[in-house]
Each structure stands twice: as structure tokens, then as C-alpha cells.
Design a protein around this motif. Sequence first.
Motif, short mmCIF file in Angstrom:
data_model
loop_
_atom_site.label_atom_id
_atom_site.label_comp_id
_atom_site.label_asym_id
_atom_site.label_seq_id
_atom_site.Cartn_x
_atom_site.Cartn_y
_atom_site.Cartn_z
N ALA A 137 0.82 -1.21 0.00
CA ALA A 137 0.00 0.00 0.00
C ALA A 137 0.86 1.26 0.00
N LEU A 138 2.02 1.20 0.65
CA LEU A 138 2.92 2.35 0.72
C LEU A 138 4.29 1.96 0.20
N VAL A 139 4.93 2.88 -0.48
CA VAL A 139 6.27 2.65 -1.01
C VAL A 139 7.19 3.71 -0.43
N SER A 140 8.29 3.29 0.17
CA SER A 140 9.20 4.26 0.77
C SER A 140 10.53 4.35 0.05
N THR A 141 10.97 3.26 -0.58
CA THR A 141 12.27 3.28 -1.24
C THR A 141 12.27 2.44 -2.49
N PRO A 142 12.86 2.92 -3.57
CA PRO A 142 12.94 2.14 -4.81
C PRO A 142 13.79 0.89 -4.65
N GLU A 143 14.76 0.91 -3.73
CA GLU A 143 15.67 -0.21 -3.58
C GLU A 143 14.95 -1.50 -3.21
N ALA A 144 13.78 -1.37 -2.60
CA ALA A 144 13.02 -2.56 -2.22
C ALA A 144 12.56 -3.35 -3.43
N TYR A 145 12.60 -2.74 -4.61
CA TYR A 145 12.08 -3.39 -5.81
C TYR A 145 13.17 -3.65 -6.85
N ARG A 146 14.41 -3.56 -6.42
CA ARG A 146 15.51 -3.83 -7.35
C ARG A 146 15.45 -5.29 -7.83
N ASP A 147 15.57 -5.45 -9.16
CA ASP A 147 15.58 -6.77 -9.81
C ASP A 147 14.28 -7.55 -9.61
N GLY A 205 -2.79 2.24 -11.79
CA GLY A 205 -3.22 3.62 -11.63
C GLY A 205 -2.83 4.47 -12.82
N GLY A 206 -3.39 5.68 -12.86
CA GLY A 206 -3.11 6.58 -13.97
C GLY A 206 -2.79 7.99 -13.52
N GLY A 207 -2.44 8.14 -12.24
CA GLY A 207 -2.13 9.47 -11.70
C GLY A 207 -0.64 9.69 -11.55
N ASP A 208 -0.30 10.79 -10.88
CA ASP A 208 1.11 11.16 -10.71
C ASP A 208 1.90 10.08 -10.00
N SER A 209 1.35 9.52 -8.92
CA SER A 209 2.10 8.52 -8.16
C SER A 209 2.43 7.31 -9.02
N ALA A 210 1.46 6.84 -9.81
CA ALA A 210 1.68 5.67 -10.65
C ALA A 210 2.80 5.92 -11.65
N PHE A 211 2.74 7.05 -12.34
CA PHE A 211 3.75 7.33 -13.35
C PHE A 211 5.10 7.70 -12.73
N ASP A 212 5.07 8.41 -11.61
CA ASP A 212 6.33 8.76 -10.95
C ASP A 212 7.09 7.51 -10.53
N TRP A 213 6.39 6.54 -9.92
CA TRP A 213 7.06 5.33 -9.48
C TRP A 213 7.48 4.47 -10.66
N CYS A 214 6.70 4.49 -11.72
CA CYS A 214 7.10 3.76 -12.92
C CYS A 214 8.42 4.31 -13.45
N ALA A 215 8.52 5.63 -13.51
CA ALA A 215 9.75 6.27 -13.99
C ALA A 215 10.91 6.01 -13.03
N GLN A 216 10.63 6.01 -11.71
CA GLN A 216 11.68 5.80 -10.72
C GLN A 216 12.21 4.38 -10.73
N LEU A 217 11.33 3.40 -10.99
CA LEU A 217 11.71 2.00 -10.85
C LEU A 217 12.25 1.38 -12.13
N ARG A 218 12.08 2.03 -13.26
CA ARG A 218 12.46 1.40 -14.53
C ARG A 218 13.95 1.09 -14.61
N ASP A 219 14.78 1.83 -13.88
CA ASP A 219 16.22 1.57 -13.90
C ASP A 219 16.67 0.63 -12.78
N LYS A 220 15.72 0.19 -11.96
CA LYS A 220 16.07 -0.67 -10.83
C LYS A 220 15.37 -2.02 -10.91
N ALA A 221 14.10 -2.01 -11.26
CA ALA A 221 13.33 -3.25 -11.31
C ALA A 221 13.71 -4.06 -12.55
N LYS A 222 13.48 -5.35 -12.48
CA LYS A 222 13.68 -6.22 -13.64
C LYS A 222 12.69 -5.85 -14.74
N SER A 223 11.45 -5.59 -14.34
CA SER A 223 10.43 -5.13 -15.27
C SER A 223 9.41 -4.29 -14.53
#
Length: 344
Positions: A146-156, A163-181
Motif C-alpha cells: 500500500a505504501l512505497v518508501s524506497t525504490p531499492e526494495a524493488y531492485r531486480d 493507476g493513472g495518476g502522478d504517483s503511478a507514473f512517478d514510481w514507474c519512472a523511478q523503478l524502470r532503472d532498478k526493477a527487472k520489469s
Amino acid sequence: MTTHPIRDLTIIGGGPTGLFALFYAGMRGASAQIVDALPELGGQLSALYPEKYIFDVAGYPRVLAKDLVRNLTEQASQFHRETGLPAHLGQRVVGLAEEDGHLVLVTETDRFPTRAVVIAAGIGAFSPRKLPQPFAAEWYGRGVDALVSTPEAYRDRDVLIIGGGDSAFDWCAQLRDKAKSVTLVHRSDRFRAHAATVSEVQAAAAAHDGNVAVHTFHEIDAIMGEDRITGVRLKDVKTKETREITCDAILPMLGYVSDLGTLLEWGLDIEKDEIKVTTSMETGRAGVYAAGDITTYPGKLKLIAAGFSEAAIAVNQAVHWIYPDKKVAPGHSSNLAVFGQKDD
């Protein structure tokens, strides 16, 4: 129910305004504590956009929201080195009583006797909207966050964002270089996010050579896995066709539910879910002051910078109300004995 020792000030809300109010109370020599419904300090800065830069805080050309929270916490902590920061988190306020000449702030589990209250609750007690599908409830804490505090939790990891709001797109942009997908799912093709961030995510998905995918007109039809999530089934809301994708983390970015709750019953001057205050940040009830986004008055600006000023005013007025021999104006901090300077 636990009853805590009485304090001079109890601050409702642990966002930037509440944290600065806690610091200011310490500077004025008043005992104080924070009570907040969220599980961590920082309010919207921590819950909504910890990785975004803020550009209009005095003294910072730019500062990450999470770093501002850390610095504000450190600033307030200097008066609580031995006992630790007096912050009571995960405490939803349910009442305000008067006993033996002082106030008592009541939560679902605790009682906080206090001589005055500073409401710095932002938009009120808010909690993230949960996924509407009944089958999703059992997966919270086991892959649905429900809450996200750090991108590192989703590395690989394979992350699904809904969602389609700011939070959804912001986290998508933040995680694309860290998450596997990273897969973004939305029920329509109309977004409520900043156009530049939408374009960035859409461009990454259109390239087909990265790790980003966007599925519009889709919703979750099932969550697969045993102890942890291994994937989801998506359903096209138009054609009703389904597809399965791999993921081990689901981030519902569906907005927040805000509620003034019991504040509406405290005899405050409230207009359109905002507390009307005087220039002294008085709320209409003796001993209760307010600061930050929850307040309104002619010329009000809902800015962090304005919240800092209002917090200082509210605390100074509250300290004078509690201890009439203490002046409203504290003087310049560079001259205060509390900081090791000349006598104040």
C-alpha cells in the motif's frame, strides 16, 4: 488503553509542518510530541513522493522529499537525544476531551494528556485506496504494497503498478532503472499525471527494447501464487480477453482517502474541510491551534514554506497561552541560550 505522561503540546501530524512545530516547541523549552495515523514520519512527502525533488524550500536549490523529511527529523531530534524523538505513529485520533483543566487527545488505543494541541494534519488523516477486487485483500503484506518508501526494495523484481495518476507514473519512472520489469495498468487511456512523466513512460514502453510495458483498458482479474505473488491475470475491460504476466510486487497507486474524522466534532471553525484560523493560528477552541495545509484564511498559500511559518506562529502562541509569562516572540535563534548562545 495506555495513558501517556502529560505534555505541553501535542502535534497532530508528522509531515513537514508537524516536524517543524516539534522542533520549534523544543526551541521554546516546551515538552511536545507528535501523533500521526501514518506508519512513518513525513506525511505526504514520505507516502506520495519521497523520490521527487522539491524546489521551493528556502535554503535548498533542490531537495529530495525524503531528504527534507530526514533533515527535519534531525532538526527536531536535537532536543530529544536521550529519550528519542517523541513520535507516536499508526495512531488514528478519535477524540479530544477535557479533564482536570487540560486536554486529552484520544486515539484508538492511547490517551495523550496535553496542555495545548497544534493540528498539522495536512489534508486530514489519509490512507491509500485499496484494490477493489475482494481477492486482493489477502495479498496485502505478501506482495501488494500500500505504501512505497524506497525504490531499492524493488531492485531486480517484476513490478506491476496500477493507476493513472502522478504517483503511478512517478514510481514507474523511478523503478524502470532498478526493477527487472515494470508494468503499468490502467482502466482507461486518460491519465491524471504530469504530461512530461507520461511521455517518458510511454516512450520507454513504445521502444520495446526495455523493461517497461503499459496496458490501458485493463484491470486485475486474478492474483497468482501461494505464499508470495508470482503473477497476475489481466482482463481487457472492453473485449473481456485475458492475459497472464509475471510479477512479484503489486503497487496500487489509486490515490488516498482523506478524512477529517473526529476533528469535525471539536467545535472548530471549519469550512469546506479546512480549519479557519486567525492570524494567531487559533481555531475557535481554546488551546487548539492549527498550521499547514489543513488551515484556511484570506490569502492562504498551501506551500511547505507557508506551513513552516504557520507552525512557528502556532507554537509561539500556544506556549504563551500555556505560560503567560513567556513572550510570544522568542527572539532570534542566533541569540538563544538553548543553542549555546548568549542568554535569552
